[in-house]
Design a protein around this motif. Sequence first.
Motif, PDB file in Angstrom:
ATOM      1  N   GLN A 134     -10.220  24.803 -42.526  1.00 21.07           N
ATOM      2  CA  GLN A 134     -11.569  24.527 -42.054  1.00 21.07           C
ATOM      3  C   GLN A 134     -12.027  25.425 -40.912  1.00 21.07           C
ATOM      4  OE1 GLN A 134     -12.835  22.763 -39.106  1.00 21.07           O
ATOM      5  NE2 GLN A 134     -14.925  22.785 -39.954  1.00 21.07           N
ATOM      6  N   SER A 135     -11.151  25.665 -39.947  1.00 20.53           N
ATOM      7  CA  SER A 135     -11.595  26.387 -38.751  1.00 20.53           C
ATOM      8  C   SER A 135     -10.796  27.648 -38.450  1.00 20.53           C
ATOM      9  CB  SER A 135     -11.539  25.456 -37.533  1.00 20.53           C
ATOM     10  OG  SER A 135     -10.218  24.992 -37.331  1.00 20.53           O
ATOM     11  N   GLU A 136      -9.551  27.709 -38.864  1.00 27.77           N
ATOM     12  CA  GLU A 136      -8.726  28.882 -38.547  1.00 27.77           C
ATOM     13  C   GLU A 136      -7.998  29.368 -39.793  1.00 27.77           C
ATOM     14  OE1 GLU A 136      -5.235  28.049 -36.163  1.00 27.77           O
ATOM     15  OE2 GLU A 136      -5.749  25.926 -36.088  1.00 27.77           O
ATOM     16  N   CYS A 137      -8.759  29.673 -40.833  1.00 27.12           N
ATOM     17  CA  CYS A 137      -8.181  30.138 -42.091  1.00 27.12           C
ATOM     18  C   CYS A 137      -7.441  31.456 -41.871  1.00 27.12           C
ATOM     19  CB  CYS A 137      -9.261  30.299 -43.140  1.00 27.12           C
ATOM     20  SG  CYS A 137     -10.022  28.728 -43.604  1.00 27.12           S
ATOM     21  N   LEU A 138      -6.199  31.506 -42.274  1.00 30.34           N
ATOM     22  CA  LEU A 138      -5.377  32.697 -42.111  1.00 30.34           C
ATOM     23  C   LEU A 138      -5.644  33.631 -43.284  1.00 30.34           C
ATOM     24  CD1 LEU A 138      -2.132  30.783 -41.097  1.00 30.34           C
ATOM     25  CD2 LEU A 138      -3.834  31.818 -39.584  1.00 30.34           C
ATOM     26  N   PRO A 139      -5.961  34.900 -43.025  1.00 34.45           N
ATOM     27  CA  PRO A 139      -6.460  35.783 -44.087  1.00 34.45           C
ATOM     28  C   PRO A 139      -5.466  36.074 -45.197  1.00 34.45           C
ATOM     29  CG  PRO A 139      -6.044  37.016 -42.069  1.00 34.45           C
ATOM     30  CD  PRO A 139      -5.913  35.574 -41.716  1.00 34.45           C
ATOM     31  N   ASN A 140      -4.163  35.940 -44.937  1.00 34.91           N
ATOM     32  CA  ASN A 140      -3.165  36.257 -45.958  1.00 34.91           C
ATOM     33  C   ASN A 140      -2.441  35.017 -46.472  1.00 34.91           C
ATOM     34  OD1 ASN A 140      -1.897  35.836 -43.503  1.00 34.91           O
ATOM     35  ND2 ASN A 140      -0.326  37.395 -43.822  1.00 34.91           N
ATOM     36  N   VAL A 141      -3.080  33.846 -46.369  1.00 42.23           N
ATOM     37  CA  VAL A 141      -2.444  32.584 -46.763  1.00 42.23           C
ATOM     38  C   VAL A 141      -3.319  31.840 -47.768  1.00 42.23           C
ATOM     39  CG1 VAL A 141      -1.606  30.331 -45.968  1.00 42.23           C
ATOM     40  CG2 VAL A 141      -1.230  32.369 -44.559  1.00 42.23           C
ATOM     41  N   LEU A 142      -2.693  31.398 -48.861  1.00 44.45           N
ATOM     42  CA  LEU A 142      -3.295  30.473 -49.809  1.00 44.45           C
ATOM     43  C   LEU A 142      -2.554  29.142 -49.703  1.00 44.45           C
ATOM     44  CD1 LEU A 142      -3.536  32.841 -52.936  1.00 44.45           C
ATOM     45  CD2 LEU A 142      -5.279  32.444 -51.175  1.00 44.45           C
ATOM     46  N   HIS A 143      -3.137  28.075 -50.250  1.00 43.48           N
ATOM     47  CA  HIS A 143      -2.558  26.735 -50.095  1.00 43.48           C
ATOM     48  C   HIS A 143      -2.470  26.032 -51.445  1.00 43.48           C
ATOM     49  CE1 HIS A 143      -3.593  27.213 -45.780  1.00 43.48           C
ATOM     50  NE2 HIS A 143      -4.731  27.683 -46.246  1.00 43.48           N
ATOM     51  N   THR A 144      -1.286  25.596 -51.821  1.00 45.84           N
ATOM     52  CA  THR A 144      -1.127  24.787 -53.031  1.00 45.84           C
ATOM     53  C   THR A 144      -0.891  23.321 -52.701  1.00 45.84           C
ATOM     54  OG1 THR A 144       1.214  25.442 -53.112  1.00 45.84           O
ATOM     55  CG2 THR A 144      -0.332  26.650 -54.523  1.00 45.84           C
ATOM     56  N   LEU A 145      -0.491  22.993 -51.476  1.00 45.94           N
ATOM     57  CA  LEU A 145      -0.370  21.598 -51.062  1.00 45.94           C
ATOM     58  C   LEU A 145      -1.750  21.086 -50.682  1.00 45.94           C
ATOM     59  CD1 LEU A 145       1.905  19.427 -50.501  1.00 45.94           C
ATOM     60  CD2 LEU A 145       1.602  20.011 -48.081  1.00 45.94           C
ATOM     61  N   PRO A 146      -2.172  19.902 -51.168  1.00 47.58           N
ATOM     62  CA  PRO A 146      -3.493  19.387 -50.786  1.00 47.58           C
ATOM     63  C   PRO A 146      -3.583  19.143 -49.282  1.00 47.58           C
ATOM     64  CG  PRO A 146      -2.591  18.157 -52.646  1.00 47.58           C
ATOM     65  CD  PRO A 146      -1.490  19.019 -52.124  1.00 47.58           C
ATOM     66  N   SER A 147      -4.774  19.332 -48.735  1.00 46.57           N
ATOM     67  CA  SER A 147      -5.003  19.043 -47.323  1.00 46.57           C
ATOM     68  C   SER A 147      -5.151  17.536 -47.123  1.00 46.57           C
ATOM     69  CB  SER A 147      -6.275  19.744 -46.848  1.00 46.57           C
ATOM     70  OG  SER A 147      -7.408  19.191 -47.508  1.00 46.57           O
ATOM     71  N   ARG A 148      -5.032  17.112 -45.872  1.00 45.94           N
ATOM     72  CA  ARG A 148      -5.245  15.687 -45.580  1.00 45.94           C
ATOM     73  C   ARG A 148      -6.663  15.265 -45.945  1.00 45.94           C
ATOM     74  NH1 ARG A 148      -2.154  17.198 -40.854  1.00 45.94           N
ATOM     75  NH2 ARG A 148      -0.114  16.145 -40.815  1.00 45.94           N
ATOM     76  N   ALA A 149      -7.632  16.149 -45.745  1.00 43.56           N
ATOM     77  CA  ALA A 149      -9.017  15.819 -46.093  1.00 43.56           C
ATOM     78  C   ALA A 149      -9.161  15.576 -47.587  1.00 43.56           C
ATOM     79  CB  ALA A 149      -9.954  16.936 -45.639  1.00 43.56           C
ATOM     80  N   MET A 150      -8.473  16.350 -48.414  1.00 42.91           N
ATOM     81  CA  MET A 150      -8.517  16.132 -49.852  1.00 42.91           C
ATOM     82  C   MET A 150      -7.932  14.772 -50.212  1.00 42.91           C
ATOM     83  SD  MET A 150      -7.410  19.920 -51.257  1.00 42.91           S
ATOM     84  CE  MET A 150      -7.400  19.419 -52.975  1.00 42.91           C
ATOM     85  N   LEU A 151      -6.813  14.427 -49.593  1.00 44.12           N
ATOM     86  CA  LEU A 151      -6.170  13.138 -49.871  1.00 44.12           C
ATOM     87  C   LEU A 151      -7.073  11.988 -49.452  1.00 44.12           C
ATOM     88  CD1 LEU A 151      -2.542  13.947 -48.629  1.00 44.12           C
ATOM     89  CD2 LEU A 151      -3.456  14.154 -50.946  1.00 44.12           C
ATOM     90  N   ALA A 152      -7.649  12.086 -48.252  1.00 48.54           N
ATOM     91  CA  ALA A 152      -8.504  11.015 -47.751  1.00 48.54           C
ATOM     92  C   ALA A 152      -9.759  10.863 -48.601  1.00 48.54           C
ATOM     93  CB  ALA A 152      -8.875  11.290 -46.295  1.00 48.54           C
ATOM     94  N   ASP A 153     -10.366  11.973 -49.011  1.00 44.81           N
ATOM     95  CA  ASP A 153     -11.559  11.905 -49.849  1.00 44.81           C
ATOM     96  C   ASP A 153     -11.243  11.300 -51.210  1.00 44.81           C
ATOM     97  OD1 ASP A 153     -13.017  13.023 -47.835  1.00 44.81           O
ATOM     98  OD2 ASP A 153     -13.232  14.993 -48.748  1.00 44.81           O
ATOM     99  N   ALA A 154     -10.075  11.644 -51.765  1.00 49.56           N
ATOM    100  CA  ALA A 154      -9.676  11.083 -53.054  1.00 49.56           C
ATOM    101  C   ALA A 154      -9.554   9.567 -52.965  1.00 49.56           C
ATOM    102  CB  ALA A 154      -8.353  11.693 -53.504  1.00 49.56           C
ATOM    103  N   LEU A 155      -8.957   9.086 -51.873  1.00 55.14           N
ATOM    104  CA  LEU A 155      -8.823   7.646 -51.676  1.00 55.14           C
ATOM    105  C   LEU A 155     -10.179   6.987 -51.439  1.00 55.14           C
ATOM    106  CD1 LEU A 155      -7.061   5.146 -51.325  1.00 55.14           C
ATOM    107  CD2 LEU A 155      -6.691   5.826 -48.931  1.00 55.14           C
TER     108      LEU A 155
END
Length: 404
Positions: free
Chosen positions: A149-170
Amino acid sequence: MGPFALHRLSSTLVITAALLLGGTAVSAADSDTAADILQIRIGYLGFTPDPGPLLSNVIPEPADAGLRGAELAIEDSNSTGRFLKQRYELQAIEAQSPEQLLEAAREQHGQGVRLFVVNAPAAILRQLSQALDDSLLINAGSSDDSLRQSECLPNVLHTLPSRAMLADALAQFLTVRKWSRWLLITGPTEGDQAYAAALRRAAKRFGHTIVAEKAWSFDNDQRRSAQAEMPLFTQTAEYDVVLVADERGDFGEYLPYHTWYPRPVAGTQGLTPTGWHKTVETFGAAQLQKRFEAHAQRWMNDRDFAAWMAVRSLATAVGKLHQSDAGAIRTLALSEQLPLDGFKGRKLSFRPWSGQLRQPIPLVQPRALVSTSPQDGFLHPSNELDSLGYDQPETRCNLAAAHP
């Protein structure tokens, strides 16, 4: 020696010479084929901090969580890679300290490795991103929202869901069930506070009301006192559901059936949103589950799936590009031209602004799949999966426009 014997000897010598020459030709062909094979080395960097003493009898996460998923993905990638003249190798490091992990990562980098799967906390991931700035790292261990959200690292992708994704799903599921009044109970750790923050954001986003918040600060053994203390602790204004933020599992397991009002429990315990679970079996997932259990002798969890997905994402990109350059793979992943199969019933892809893998989120109880989000009716202008977590207007990141 008669003419016939001489003819036989001559024929034998010709055949022998032909076989020898043929053998040489075959060996040369084999050598050429081996030289044509694209070798892809992937580093696995794992570090799990000591969680400290647990106050409940929670079942701990397997020590090899993540690693076993990456290993299975290497096997899967080599099964298909041999037809594409590709060979994958996993170089795994599981360090005992952040310093050891950073040193090992630099050593792998010095040996030419430029593709990494990282199962480590956010602070270590930031250090690795800086140290391996010409590499591509895929985060399979941190659900930290700030990384998306605020400090995206330019050479990093994410396959683990974020906490925001988990909370929104619930929160979407609770909206469908009309359980809109929440009691929020939060543990003392930094992870608990972050999870609670994601739940507050989800409540606001989907129109729920947090009727009360309570901080768990007890340090006694809940195995002996939950029945006596939990009902009084959860006594407050009436609520439809108890939301718990207890990532370590100190007390959350003792909330179900011990609340003041007879209400369901959800969050880190009870009804839980997660990236993967044993009870996910549709869309071919049962076959992945069986292969993983045969490989690891245990169930596949969310870290395992995130690491499996990370390696398979890299292999899919290599198969499409016919090269293993980290920058080219990153560009392809963020272009949304890399549809991925994750056994979740939808083609998955990376968000070009944050590098987060879009994916449905299972909502589970310990032995059953309850639902999957996004829920029906939650629409989005471009992709319904973007109704989970930070959408593009909500983040300051734009990885597709940045250069690692």
